[in-house]
Design an enzyme around this catalytic site. Structure first.
Site, mmCIF file in Angstrom:
data_model
loop_
_atom_site.group_PDB
_atom_site.id
_atom_site.type_symbol
_atom_site.label_atom_id
_atom_site.label_comp_id
_atom_site.label_asym_id
_atom_site.label_seq_id
_atom_site.Cartn_x
_atom_site.Cartn_y
_atom_site.Cartn_z
ATOM 1 N N CYS A 62 0.728 -0.890 -0.152
ATOM 2 C CA CYS A 62 -0.751 0.290 -0.266
ATOM 3 C C CYS A 62 1.275 1.801 -0.284
ATOM 4 C CB CYS A 62 -0.855 -0.075 0.876
ATOM 5 S SG CYS A 62 -1.709 1.673 1.274
ATOM 6 N N CYS B 230 -1.829 1.861 -2.759
ATOM 7 C CA CYS B 230 -2.428 2.673 -3.048
ATOM 8 C C CYS B 230 -1.702 4.150 -2.507
ATOM 9 C CB CYS B 230 -3.820 2.238 -1.551
ATOM 10 S SG CYS B 230 -3.480 0.705 -1.031
ATOM 11 N N LYS C 105 -0.290 5.404 -6.348
ATOM 12 C CA LYS C 105 -1.278 5.067 -7.080
ATOM 13 C C LYS C 105 -1.994 7.058 -7.062
ATOM 14 C CE LYS C 105 -4.363 2.777 -6.233
ATOM 15 N NZ LYS C 105 -5.263 0.982 -6.293
ATOM 16 N N TYR D 160 -9.813 -2.791 -10.843
ATOM 17 C CA TYR D 160 -9.828 -1.869 -9.968
ATOM 18 C C TYR D 160 -8.213 -1.070 -10.570
ATOM 19 C CZ TYR D 160 -7.493 -2.888 -5.763
ATOM 20 O OH TYR D 160 -6.276 -3.610 -5.113
ATOM 21 N N GLU E 8 -8.068 1.938 -12.982
ATOM 22 C CA GLU E 8 -7.493 3.063 -12.122
ATOM 23 C C GLU E 8 -5.913 3.328 -13.422
ATOM 24 O OE1 GLU E 8 -8.415 2.303 -7.244
ATOM 25 O OE2 GLU E 8 -6.898 1.908 -8.216
ATOM 26 N N HIS F 278 -27.560 21.716 0.920
ATOM 27 C CA HIS F 278 -27.006 22.163 -1.136
ATOM 28 C C HIS F 278 -26.558 23.829 -1.132
ATOM 29 C CE1 HIS F 278 -29.090 23.222 -4.557
ATOM 30 N NE2 HIS F 278 -29.286 24.388 -4.586
ATOM 31 N N GLU G 1 -25.817 15.578 -1.854
ATOM 32 C CA GLU G 1 -27.804 16.054 -0.668
ATOM 33 C C GLU G 1 -28.477 14.577 -2.083
ATOM 34 O OE1 GLU G 1 -29.565 19.864 -2.392
ATOM 35 O OE2 GLU G 1 -27.865 19.971 -3.868
#
Length: 448
Positions: A43, A48, A51, A178, A182, A437, A442
Site C-alpha cells: 500500500c 494505494c 497510485k 480496480y 485506475e 445544498h 445531497e
C-alpha cells in the site's frame, strides 16, 4: 514453560504486520519483524498511496481545461512525467521513514532480511541464523500475477509502473479490475493512448452492474479502448523496441508499455510453510480461522496472504485484533460485513453493502432508488459526464442494504454514508435528513 527468543516474530512489514507488531509490543511483548525490502508494504511503497498521488496528478488535465470555462486564462500546459514520478517516490521515501520510526519508537526490532518458517516456533533468516518465537505472524501480502505465455516477461506490473523512465505514448493494460481501471484513467489523462484488454466481457466484477456500466460508457467516450474476451497468445518485441501484444479475437496491439493488472497472488511461495504443516487454499492463500490462526496453533496470518478480504484497512484491523487478542487480553475479531470499497478511476466509484443483484438473490424483491444527474461543475464546464447514485433498500423493513455511486469525490462521500449503511439505518432516515445544498452528496437524501 518453553523459552523463546521473541514472544512474537512477524514476517512482512506491510500495513497488517506493522500494526500487529507495534500493538503487541505496546502490550509488553518482545517483538521482531522481518522485511526483505522496505517497511510499509504494498500500500505505501508500490500500491494505494503512490497510485492515489498519480490520480491527483491526472485530475489536473481536465481541471486545467475546465478552468477556462470558469474565467481563468490558463495557457496550454505540458505534463512532465519525471517531475511527478520523482515527487511521488520522494513521498514514498518519507512514509517509509515514518513507518520505521513507528516500529523503533515502539521497541520493535526490525530484521532487514528475508525470513522463512522453519517450524512451529522457528524462523530461519537469510543470513543463516535461526530464531525462535512463541508465536509467528505471516503478513507477507500478495504479489502481482503475470500471465503464462511466450514473451510475458516483456510486460511490467504495478510494482514497476511507478518507476517508468518516460511516459508511454501507447500503453496496453491487461485486466479489468480496480487496478487496471485506475491506471487506465491515469495514463489516459496524462496523454497516453490506452487499450484495456480482458479475458471476459465485463469490468469490475463484484461491483454493482449499473455503476460499472456507467464507468465503461464514460471511459469509452473519453477514448479509452477496450478489447473483451481476449486471452493472451504471446508478446513480442519489434525492431524499434516497442511491443506487439497478441491476443485472441483481434489484431495484434502495438504498445510501448504492457502493464499486467490481472490480479494478485498470496505471497506464500518459498516461505517454508510446509515445515509447520500450514494449509493453503487453491489460490495459495493461508487458511485461517476467525482469530487469524492457521492450521498450526502457534502460527497466524493477516492481510492479503490469507483467504479473506484483500484491502489495506482490513489488514490493519486484522493486525490490531490479533495483537489485542493474543497479547493484550482483549479478545477481538474483525467484522467483515458491510466493508466499503472504492475504485479511483476517472471518475471514481465507490460502494458499500449489497449490490442490486446480490440483494435480489438474497431477499427477492427489493426497492431501488437512483439519482442520475450532471454535477454542477460539469454543467458550467460544458461536460456531459453524469454521476449516478444508487440505493438498495429492503422492501419490508426499509433498511438500506447497499449504496453505490460513481461521480466526482464518490469515495469521499461514501465513507460517511457507509456509517449509516453499517448501522442499519432505513431509507426514511435518509429522507428525514435535510439536504446540504448545493452539493453532490445531497442527492443521497433526495433519491426517489
Amino acid at each position: 514453560m518453553a523459552s523463546y527468543d521473541y514472544d512474537l516474530f512477524v514476517i512482512g512489514a506491510g500495513s497488517g504486520g506493522v500494526r500487529a507488531s507495534r500493538v503487541a509490543a505496546a502490550h509488553g511483548a518482545k517483538v521482531a519483524i522481518a522485511e526483505e525490502y522496505r517497511v510499509g508494504g504494498t500500500c505505501v511503497i508500490r500500491g494505494c498511496v503512490p497510485k492515489k498521488l498519480l490520480v491527483y496528478g491526472a485530475h489536473f488535465a481536465e481541471d486545467l481545461q475546465d478552468a477556462r470555462r470558469f474565467g481563468w486564462d490558463v495557457p496550454d500546459c505540458r505534463f512532465d512525467w519525471p517531475t511527478l514520478r520523482d515527487n511521488v517516490l520522494a513521498e514514498v521515501d518519507r512514509l517509509n521513514g515514518l513507518y520505521e520510526n513507528t516500529l523503533n519508537n515502539n521497541n520493535v526490532e526490525i530484521v532487514r532480511e528475508r525470513a522463512t518458517v522453519a517450524g512451529p516456533h522457528e524462523v530461519k533468516l537469510a543470513s543463516g541464523r535461526t530464531v525462535t518465537a512463541g508465536k509467528i505472524l505471516i503478513a507477507t501480502g500478495a504479489w502481482p500475477t503475470v500471465p503464462d505465455c511466450p514473451g510475458a516477461d516483456l510486460g511490467i506490473t504495478s510494482n514497476e509502473v511507478f518507476h517508468l523512465e518516460s511516459l508511454p505514448k501507447r500503453i496496453v493494460i491487461a485486466g479489468a479490475g480496480y487496478i487496471a481501471n485506475e491506471f487506465a484513467g491515469i495514463f489516459h489523462q496524462f496523454g497516453s493512448h490506452v487499450t484495456l484488454i480482458n479475458r471476459s466481457d465485463q469490468i469490475l466484477r463484484g461491483y454493482d452492474e449499473q455503476i460499472r456500466d456507467r464507468l465503461l460508457q464514460i471511459s469509452m467516450t473519453k477514448g479509452i479502448e477496450f478489447r473483451f474476451n481476449a486471452a493472451f497468445e504471446k508478446v513480442e518485441k519489434v525492431a524499434d523496441g516497442s511491443l506487439l501484444v497478441h491476443v485472441t479475437g483481434c489484431d495484434p496491439i502495438p504498445a510501448d508499455v504492457l502493464l499486467y493488472a490481472i490480479g494478485r497472488t498470496p505471497h506464500t511461495k518459498g516461505l517454508g510453510l510446509e515445515t509447520a504443516g500450514i494449509e493453503l487454499n487453491e489460490r495459495g492463500a493461508i487458511k485461517v480461522d476467525e482469530d487469524g490462526r492457521s492450521s498450526c496453533d502457534s502460527i497466524f496470518a493477516v492481510g492479503d496472504v490469507t483467504d479473506r478480504v484483500q484491502l489495506t484497512p482490513v489488514a490493519i484491523r486484522e493486525g490490531q485484533a490479533f495483537a489485542d487478542t493474543q497479547f493484550g487480553n482483549k479478545p477481538s475479531r474483525v467484522d467483515y460485513g458491510c466493508i466499503p470499497s472504492a475504485v479511483f478511476s476517472h471518475p471514481p466509484l465507490a460502494g458499500v453493502g449489497l449490490t442490486e443483484s446480490e440483494a435480489r438473490n438474497r431477499f427477492g424483491n427489493v426497492k431501488v432508488y437512483t439519482s442520475d444527474f450532471r454535477p454542477m461543475k460539469n454543467v458550467l464546464a460544458n461536460r456531459n459526464e453524469r454521476a449516478l447514485y444508487k440505493m438498495i433498500v429492503h422492501s419490508e423493513n426499509d433498511r438500506v442494504l447497499g449504496l453505490h455511486m460513481i461521480g466526482p469525490d464518490a469515495p469521499e462521500i461514501l465513507q460517511a454514508a457507509a456509517i449509516a449503511v453499517k448501522a442499519g439505518l432505513t431509507k426514511q432516515a435518509f429522507d428525514d435528513t435535510v439536504a446540504l445544498h448545493p452539493s453532490m452528496s445531497e442527492e443521497l437524501v433526495l433519491m426517489k
